[in-house]
Design a protein around this motif. Structure first.
Motif, mmCIF file in Angstrom:
data_model
loop_
_atom_site.group_PDB
_atom_site.id
_atom_site.type_symbol
_atom_site.label_atom_id
_atom_site.label_comp_id
_atom_site.label_asym_id
_atom_site.label_seq_id
_atom_site.Cartn_x
_atom_site.Cartn_y
_atom_site.Cartn_z
ATOM 1 N N UNK A 240 0.830 -1.192 0.000
ATOM 2 C CA UNK A 240 0.000 0.000 0.000
ATOM 3 C C UNK A 240 0.871 1.250 0.000
ATOM 4 N N UNK A 241 0.244 2.405 0.127
ATOM 5 C CA UNK A 241 1.028 3.619 0.336
ATOM 6 C C UNK A 241 1.460 3.663 1.794
ATOM 7 N N UNK A 242 2.220 4.673 2.131
ATOM 8 C CA UNK A 242 2.808 4.703 3.480
ATOM 9 C C UNK A 242 1.751 4.815 4.565
ATOM 10 N N UNK A 243 0.615 5.478 4.245
ATOM 11 C CA UNK A 243 -0.401 5.660 5.274
ATOM 12 C C UNK A 243 -1.078 4.356 5.649
ATOM 13 N N UNK A 244 -1.055 3.378 4.721
ATOM 14 C CA UNK A 244 -1.754 2.131 4.982
ATOM 15 C C UNK A 244 -0.823 1.008 5.392
ATOM 16 N N UNK A 245 0.447 1.261 5.334
ATOM 17 C CA UNK A 245 1.386 0.163 5.541
ATOM 18 C C UNK A 245 1.219 -0.563 6.848
ATOM 19 N N UNK A 246 0.987 0.160 7.916
ATOM 20 C CA UNK A 246 0.917 -0.507 9.214
ATOM 21 C C UNK A 246 -0.375 -1.270 9.404
ATOM 22 N N UNK A 247 -1.361 -1.061 8.515
ATOM 23 C CA UNK A 247 -2.606 -1.781 8.673
ATOM 24 C C UNK A 247 -2.508 -3.215 8.186
ATOM 25 N N UNK A 248 -1.474 -3.512 7.408
ATOM 26 C CA UNK A 248 -1.411 -4.828 6.790
ATOM 27 C C UNK A 248 -1.279 -5.949 7.806
ATOM 28 N N UNK A 249 -0.543 -5.723 8.875
ATOM 29 C CA UNK A 249 -0.317 -6.801 9.837
ATOM 30 C C UNK A 249 -1.325 -6.758 10.994
ATOM 31 N N UNK A 250 -2.310 -5.863 10.869
ATOM 32 C CA UNK A 250 -3.313 -5.793 11.926
ATOM 33 C C UNK A 250 -4.224 -7.010 11.829
ATOM 34 N N UNK A 251 -4.388 -7.724 12.908
ATOM 35 C CA UNK A 251 -5.127 -8.985 12.905
ATOM 36 C C UNK A 251 -6.549 -8.777 13.437
ATOM 37 N N UNK A 252 -7.458 -9.720 13.155
ATOM 38 C CA UNK A 252 -8.818 -9.585 13.659
ATOM 39 C C UNK A 252 -8.847 -9.430 15.176
ATOM 40 N N UNK A 253 -9.762 -8.605 15.655
ATOM 41 C CA UNK A 253 -9.928 -8.392 17.095
ATOM 42 C C UNK A 253 -11.283 -8.974 17.488
ATOM 43 N N UNK A 254 -11.319 -10.192 18.027
ATOM 44 C CA UNK A 254 -12.604 -10.820 18.354
ATOM 45 C C UNK A 254 -13.260 -10.169 19.557
ATOM 46 N N UNK A 255 -14.582 -10.122 19.529
ATOM 47 C CA UNK A 255 -15.381 -9.612 20.654
ATOM 48 C C UNK A 255 -16.470 -10.650 20.925
ATOM 49 N N UNK A 256 -16.102 -11.760 21.547
ATOM 50 C CA UNK A 256 -16.995 -12.907 21.645
ATOM 51 C C UNK A 256 -17.779 -12.990 22.948
ATOM 52 N N UNK A 257 -17.585 -12.048 23.848
ATOM 53 C CA UNK A 257 -18.257 -12.168 25.146
ATOM 54 C C UNK A 257 -19.767 -12.063 24.989
ATOM 55 N N UNK A 258 -20.525 -12.950 25.636
ATOM 56 C CA UNK A 258 -21.987 -12.812 25.622
ATOM 57 C C UNK A 258 -22.408 -11.551 26.377
ATOM 58 N N UNK A 259 -23.690 -11.237 26.264
ATOM 59 C CA UNK A 259 -24.219 -10.078 26.987
ATOM 60 C C UNK A 259 -24.181 -10.345 28.492
ATOM 61 N N UNK A 260 -23.934 -9.272 29.251
ATOM 62 C CA UNK A 260 -23.949 -9.382 30.707
ATOM 63 C C UNK A 260 -25.386 -9.409 31.199
ATOM 64 N N UNK A 261 -25.600 -10.075 32.338
ATOM 65 C CA UNK A 261 -26.951 -10.140 32.911
ATOM 66 C C UNK A 261 -27.448 -8.735 33.216
ATOM 67 N N UNK A 262 -28.701 -8.463 32.806
ATOM 68 C CA UNK A 262 -29.238 -7.107 32.963
ATOM 69 C C UNK A 262 -29.376 -6.710 34.430
ATOM 70 N N UNK A 263 -29.656 -7.676 35.288
ATOM 71 C CA UNK A 263 -29.872 -7.368 36.710
ATOM 72 C C UNK A 263 -28.829 -8.075 37.569
ATOM 73 N N UNK A 264 -27.560 -7.935 37.214
ATOM 74 C CA UNK A 264 -26.492 -8.577 37.981
ATOM 75 C C UNK A 264 -26.511 -8.056 39.418
ATOM 76 N N UNK A 265 -26.344 -8.971 40.359
ATOM 77 C CA UNK A 265 -26.470 -8.604 41.775
ATOM 78 C C UNK A 265 -25.326 -9.187 42.590
ATOM 79 N N UNK A 266 -24.946 -8.460 43.652
ATOM 80 C CA UNK A 266 -23.999 -8.972 44.630
ATOM 81 C C UNK A 266 -22.621 -9.242 44.074
ATOM 82 N N UNK A 267 -21.937 -10.204 44.711
ATOM 83 C CA UNK A 267 -20.623 -10.700 44.297
ATOM 84 C C UNK A 267 -19.529 -9.639 44.355
#
Length: 917
Positions: A240-267
């Protein structure tokens, strides 16, 4: 610590001449603020050569160190603990703590310049080799490498910032030195490639890649990672051009966490313990592991997910989540299946994932090495299930939940244990208040306490009771508490499971009769989740009725809907449903329900497979039971969507069926899964399924089943270039078919052997096999198989130079494929005809045939056939003297084959190099 050990107080430095004193202090500094046990001191000080009384020897060493520290007024910083000693200094009083603080500042920096300044300051804390004068074999082996690794990562981070800032020219000399010192470090090599490319030194950048690739291959027999190959391909293509060069080795960033309980209590206490893991991680030279353990239904997953979501931003490379299904009645998820899933999430293509366990584990650890990841491994049944999934380097944190204490994980891997107990009264009241409202609880305070008592303060039981109270808003809490008390005979205070069963029984009795039956039958479903149509088949019901019953169960909090349209049972509820179905459904009804659900997946799977590829041969399953719901597979996309959505369920059912002795269904399921995984390029899953088919055939004592499985294994090993295995399986298949007199099977193996021998360059033998297959298929009369055999013979005639015969057979095959409406096969025949034209010098006709093959292959999405015909088209153009057109065709072929990681890409690149010369 980041150099020779130095100890100073108030500007006065202490000279430590004793090697034992240096080791003793080094171990304290490494664990500043935390107790170090006497046994840990003994191991670090003497290793295997322990003195006669190690405890006394450590205590004497402590006395000497305190006396030495007294000389600079610091003797009181070594505190005595019940089983060891602790260094009472704040973390930032050590250079290790200073680095950790600076890293946090760097992560929080809003601008690159600020980040660069902090990273540079952190690097400045190194004074040489860490622990350079600490003569402890254990610390040199276990700690020093991690500290060296931390510095290298900081160097990589500094270079990344400077590359993004456009300082490539100033970095080249430094990166040349770094890659010379660390020739196997991919990060430095990739940064050198980027810096050279940005400076216009493209050739040197490509040369750096090839040197790195050769060294990896020579020393370890592996290839560079996908990100390095992507960078290489981009530089090769002039981008790529110089502005894009560092993006080439950027790897996927997973966001796999399920939703948190809406009414989490205590703990609050447990959350603080989990927060402490972050503190440990910031000063650790390795990964940090937390084990959340407790009884079923106590809220382990809820706690882990809630906390993980709170701290997710600390992990810039993402968060991974897997339900290991350790207590699922079917087969728990094996570590290799989870590794493969995580690898795909992290950007590794399915066809690149090894099938061998050791190779898979090595790739998994290599892929996550150097990343800052949070992993939540939920519902584990043993340390062995978890161990291969754990990260190996610093910067990562894994939280494991399990009903088991996982003691070996704590003892060997140093995991931190968080015990989750029943709610106390305050926490239980907080949960009810969040779900029901403080006002309702205040009006009926005693009734709320009665519900808590009846629910045994178990969070899952309380959640179910609260859900019922929400649904029945008009019912007083005292009436609900009274209903709970009616089930007290089922309570057993010695067993938490019994307590939950009582709560479940109350909710179960509140269901409609049909809803209760559906809950019972769900306990028989072997997969992790199911759809409305699958539930309809399981219950022998119309889809609309099944959907209403599932909605009833979801409202009662007895069934969850993790994604729209898919339903699942919590593990504890599944156990309860299994108890119910065993106690209340006659055995004949249970057997019929299991048969219906197997028929559902088998028949719908076969229907989808037939839509995707009508040329697939083989008998489908027998007639489905009349109550089974057959879903509509309107077209290719609908069939692929069904298989994609159900693949995890189908694999789970395959595993369950094999364990339960349903060998016939195992066999039939394999022929649904293999074509699907084959189309995805997932050779590991194909191999696993085919091996399951072979075992099923062996257990059934069916030679023809074994023969077909050997044939499939032979083809898979052939494609994976494992020629000895391919030869063994194909010859075994041929022997079995001939021994049973199965001409159809024999013909298919002859076809496979023709392709195999042609690949080996044994063209006359390949032709003999192809002619034998054609003869057999002519006798058998199957139009599709006969057409395939015609095309195979045509290919072989091309290779032995009999071009007229090749054209004759190729044209017959093409006409048959068009009649059968089999576009994939039609593409193959057009390519064969084009090759026959090209070899006989009829270039214009060859070009027409290849171009039609390419058009059709692109239309049906068959990328390998597209590349194959482009390769042959380039050969034709070159034979005509049109080097430009040849180059264009080969360039397109190379791009496809490179993305597919097909071995043929090397041959095409040689052609490109020669035409460019």
């Amino acid at each position: 610590m980041l150099g020779p050990l130095r100890v100073a107080a108030g500007g006065t430095e202490l000279e430590l001449t004793s090697p034992l004193s240096r080791t003793f202090l080094a171990l304290l500094v490494l664990n500043a603020g935390r107790q170090v046990t006497l046994s840990a001191f003994a191991d670090a000080l003497w290793g295997a050569e322990l003195p006669q009384n190690p405890r006394r020897a450590v205590q004497l060493c402590a006395v000497r160190v305190r006396a030495q520290l007294d000389r600079i007024g610091a003797g009181d910083i070594v505190a005595t603990c019940p089983d060891g000693y602790r260094l009472d200094v704040p973390p930032n009083a050590t250079d290790l703590g200073g680095v950790a603080n600076l890293l946090r500042e760097a992560d929080a920096a809003a601008e690159p310049e600020g980040e660069l300044a902090v990273v540079t300051a952190a690097l400045g804390l190194w004074r040489g080799e860490p622990l350079a004068d600490v003569p402890s074999e254990e610390l040199q082996r276990e700690v020093a490498p991690g500290l060296r690794e931390k510095r290298l990562r900081l160097l990589e981070r500094r270079v990344d910032i400077l590359l993004r800032r456009g300082s490539a020219a100033e970095l080249v000399d430094e990166l040349v030195t770094l890659t010379a010192r660390h020739p196997l470090r991919e990060g430095f090599c990739g940064q050198l490639m980027q810096a050279l490319h940005h400076c216009g030194r493209r050739g040197e950048a490509l040369d750096a890649y090839h040197r790195f690739r050769r060294r990896l291959s020579d020393e370890f027999g592996v290839d560079p990672s996908e990100s390095m190959r992507t960078l290489h391909a981009a530089i090769l293509a002039g981008r790529p051009d110089e502005d894009r060069g560092t993006e080439l080795t950027r790897l996927p960033v997973p966001r796999q966490l399920p939703a948190s309980a809406a009414a989490f209590s205590g703990r609050k206490g447990e959350l603080a313990e989990l927060d402490g893991l972050l503190t440990v991680m910031h000063g650790s030279s390795g990964p940090v592991i937390g084990v959340v353990t407790g009884t079923a239904g106590v809220g382990k997953t809820t706690l882990a997910v809630h906390w993980a979501r709170r701290v997710a931003d600390e992990f810039v490379d993402g968060q991974l989540f897997a339900d290991l299904r350790g207590y699922h009645p079917g087969q728990a998820l094996s570590p290799d299946r989870v590794q493969a899933r995580f690898l795909r999430t992290l950007g590794v293509r399915a066809e690149d994932i090894p099938t061998e366990t050791d190779e898979l584990t090595a790739m998994f650890r290599s892929t996550i090495d150097g990343r800052r990841l949070l992993m939540v491994l939920d519902n584990a049944n043993s340390a062995d299930q978890v161990r291969p999934l754990l990260p190996g380097g610093p910067g990562c944190l894994a939280v494991v939940t399990s009903r088991d204490a996982l003691l070996s994980l704590i003892a060997i891997e140093g995991a931190n244990r968080i015990d989750l107990e029943l709610f106390d009264m305050a926490e239980a009241r907080e949960l009810l208040a969040r779900r029901l409202g403080s006002e309702r609880l205040a009006v009926e305070s005693q009734a709320a306490d009665d519900i808590i008592a009846a629910s045994a303060r178990l969070p899952l039981a309380l959640a179910i009771a609260a859900a019922r109270a929400v649904i029945d808003r008009g019912t007083p809490l005292s009436a609900l508490a009274e209903q709970l008390r009616e089930g007290l005979d089922a309570f057993d205070t010695a067993s938490d499971l019994t307590d939950v069963r009582a709560v479940f029984s109350w909710s179960y009795r509140a269901l409609s009769p049909d809803g209760a039956r559906m809950l019972r039958l769900l306990g028989l479903h072997p997969g992790p989740h199911l759809t409305v149509p699958a539930a309809a088949s399981l219950g022998g019901l119309p889809a609309k009725t099944a959907g209403k019953l599932l909605d009833e169960l979801v409202r009662a909090n007895l069934v969850i809907e993790p994604v729209p349209g898919r339903f699942a049972l919590h593990d504890l509820m599944r156990e309860y449903a299994l108890e119910l179905v065993s106690a209340e459904e006659p055995e004949a009804d249970r057997d019929r329900a299991v048969r219906r659900v197997l028929d559902h997946y088998l028949h719908n799977g076969y229907a989808a497979t037939a839509v995707i590829d009508p040329m697939l041969t083989g008998e489908g399953p027998g007639d489905a039971l009349p109550e089974v719901l057959l879903e509509e597979m309107a077209d290719h996309d609908a069939a692929m969507d069904w298989l994609t959505a159900e693949q995890e369920v189908l694999v789970s059912i395959l595993d369950w069926a094999a364990d339960a002795g349903f060998d016939r269904q195992v066999w039939e399921l394999v022929w649904v899964l293999v074509p699907f995984f084959d189309r995805l390029g997932n050779s590991a899953q194909c191999l696993s399924c085919m091996e399951a088919a072979l075992k099923a055939g062996e257990r059934l004592g069916e030679p023809l089943m074994q023969a077909r499985a050997h044939r499939g294994l032979g083809n898979l090993h052939f494609r994976a270039a494992r020629e000895a295995d391919a030869d063994r399986h194909l010859e075994t298949a041929l022997k079995l078919y001939r021994g049973d007199g199965d001409l159809v099977g024999e013909a298919h193996v002859e076809m496979a052997l023709a392709a195999f021998r042609e690949h080996q360059g044994r063209h006359p033998e390949a032709l003999e096999h192809a002619l034998r297959a054609l003869e057999l298929h002519e006798r058998l009369g199957d139009a599709g198989s006969h057409a395939n055999a015609l095309n195979s013979v045509a290919c072989c005639y091309v290779q032995v130079g009999q071009h007229d015969l090749a054209l004759e057979h190729g044209r017959q095959a093409l006409a048959a494929f068009r009649e059968l409406k089999a576009p994939d096969a039609e593409t193959a025949a057009l390519d064969t005809i084009g090759e026959a034209y090209q070899r006989s010098g009829r270039f214009a006709e060859a070009i027409d045939s290849f171009q039609e093959a390419i058009r059709l292959a692109r239309q049906v999405g068959n990328r390998f056939y597209t590349a194959q015909s482009l390769d042959n088209l380039g050969d034709t153009y070159l034979a005509m003297g049109d080097r430009t057109a040849a180059h264009d065709a080969w360039s397109q072929a190379e791009a496809i084959l490179d993305e597919l990681q097909h071995p043929a890409v090397g041959r095409v690149r040689v052609k490109l190099a020669e035409v460019d010369a």
